[in-house]
Design a protein around this motif. Structure first.
Motif, PDB file in Angstrom:
ATOM      1  N   VAL A   5      26.879  45.235  31.287  1.00 19.16           N
ATOM      2  CA  VAL A   5      25.601  45.640  30.715  1.00 19.16           C
ATOM      3  C   VAL A   5      25.484  47.155  30.778  1.00 19.16           C
ATOM      4  O   VAL A   5      25.409  47.729  31.876  1.00 19.16           O
ATOM      5  N   GLU A   6      25.441  47.775  29.613  1.00 23.33           N
ATOM      6  CA  GLU A   6      25.288  49.227  29.545  1.00 23.33           C
ATOM      7  C   GLU A   6      23.806  49.605  29.574  1.00 23.33           C
ATOM      8  O   GLU A   6      22.959  48.844  29.095  1.00 23.33           O
ATOM      9  N   VAL A  93      26.812  54.211  19.087  1.00 22.33           N
ATOM     10  CA  VAL A  93      26.615  53.164  20.081  1.00 22.33           C
ATOM     11  C   VAL A  93      27.798  53.234  21.040  1.00 22.33           C
ATOM     12  O   VAL A  93      28.957  53.247  20.609  1.00 22.33           O
ATOM     13  N   TYR A  94      27.507  53.291  22.331  1.00 24.82           N
ATOM     14  CA  TYR A  94      28.533  53.414  23.357  1.00 24.82           C
ATOM     15  C   TYR A  94      28.729  52.068  24.047  1.00 24.82           C
ATOM     16  O   TYR A  94      27.761  51.428  24.463  1.00 24.82           O
ATOM     17  N   TYR A  95      29.993  51.676  24.169  1.00 26.11           N
ATOM     18  CA  TYR A  95      30.363  50.409  24.766  1.00 26.11           C
ATOM     19  C   TYR A  95      31.251  50.641  25.985  1.00 26.11           C
ATOM     20  O   TYR A  95      32.134  51.492  25.959  1.00 26.11           O
ATOM     21  N   CYS A  96      31.041  49.852  27.024  1.00 30.46           N
ATOM     22  CA  CYS A  96      32.001  49.849  28.121  1.00 30.46           C
ATOM     23  C   CYS A  96      32.841  48.583  28.025  1.00 30.46           C
ATOM     24  O   CYS A  96      32.401  47.563  27.469  1.00 30.46           O
ATOM     25  N   TYR A 107      36.832  42.273  28.708  1.00 33.61           N
ATOM     26  CA  TYR A 107      35.391  42.156  28.800  1.00 33.61           C
ATOM     27  C   TYR A 107      34.725  43.356  28.142  1.00 33.61           C
ATOM     28  O   TYR A 107      35.134  44.500  28.358  1.00 33.61           O
ATOM     29  N   TRP A 108      33.677  43.069  27.367  1.00 35.70           N
ATOM     30  CA  TRP A 108      32.961  44.120  26.638  1.00 35.70           C
ATOM     31  C   TRP A 108      31.460  43.967  26.832  1.00 35.70           C
ATOM     32  O   TRP A 108      30.943  42.845  26.904  1.00 35.70           O
ATOM     33  N   GLY A 109      30.783  45.105  26.870  1.00 33.18           N
ATOM     34  CA  GLY A 109      29.328  45.092  26.905  1.00 33.18           C
ATOM     35  C   GLY A 109      28.748  45.058  25.505  1.00 33.18           C
ATOM     36  O   GLY A 109      29.476  45.075  24.499  1.00 33.18           O
ATOM     37  N   GLN A 110      27.419  45.036  25.443  1.00 30.05           N
ATOM     38  CA  GLN A 110      26.725  44.908  24.160  1.00 30.05           C
ATOM     39  C   GLN A 110      26.437  46.252  23.515  1.00 30.05           C
ATOM     40  O   GLN A 110      26.055  46.323  22.352  1.00 30.05           O
TER      41      GLN A 110
END
Length: 118
Positions: A5-6, A93-96, A107-110
């Motif tokens: 969760v970012e 939009v930044y994703y971790c 695994y990816w965040g939203q």
């Protein structure tokens, strides 16, 4: 349940700073490499920065080198992206993402929106 969760995105003026956080749960975060990516409107997703599970190895895209710092706290199961001297072209939009190695990100965040504008 695996989650990334970012948070920490928002609107900032050029030259400003933001710190993004990526809270991990449902898997062994301390055993995983972690990366940040971003995607601007009309553009493909691009690599921003990565960090090894230990934090000892870090890499950055040329476009952010010297301005962004990736870090992690394996006790808190959280990764960070400190962004300074932000430019309008950092708007995205930044994703971790996390995984066993930086080339295997399972695994990816939203995502969290970062807008740099005056």
């Amino acid at each position: 349940q695996v989650q990334l969760v970012e948070s920490g995105g928002g609107l900032v003026q050029p030259g400003g700073s933001l710190r993004l956080s990526c809270a991990a749960s449902g898997f062994t975060f301390r055993g995983c490499a972690m990366s940040w990516f971003r995607q601007a409107p009309g553009s493909e997703r691009e690599f921003v920065a990565s960090i090894s599970w230990s934090g000892l190895s870090r890499s950055y895209a040329d476009s952010v080198k010297g301005r962004f710092t990736i870090s992690r706290d394996n006790v808190k199961n959280t990764g960070y992206l400190q962004m300074t001297n932000l430019k309008t072209e950092d708007t995205a939009v930044y994703y971790c993402a996390a995984g066993p190695i930086v080339t295997q990100l399972n695994y990816w965040g939203q995502g969290t929106q970062v807008t740099v504008s005056s």
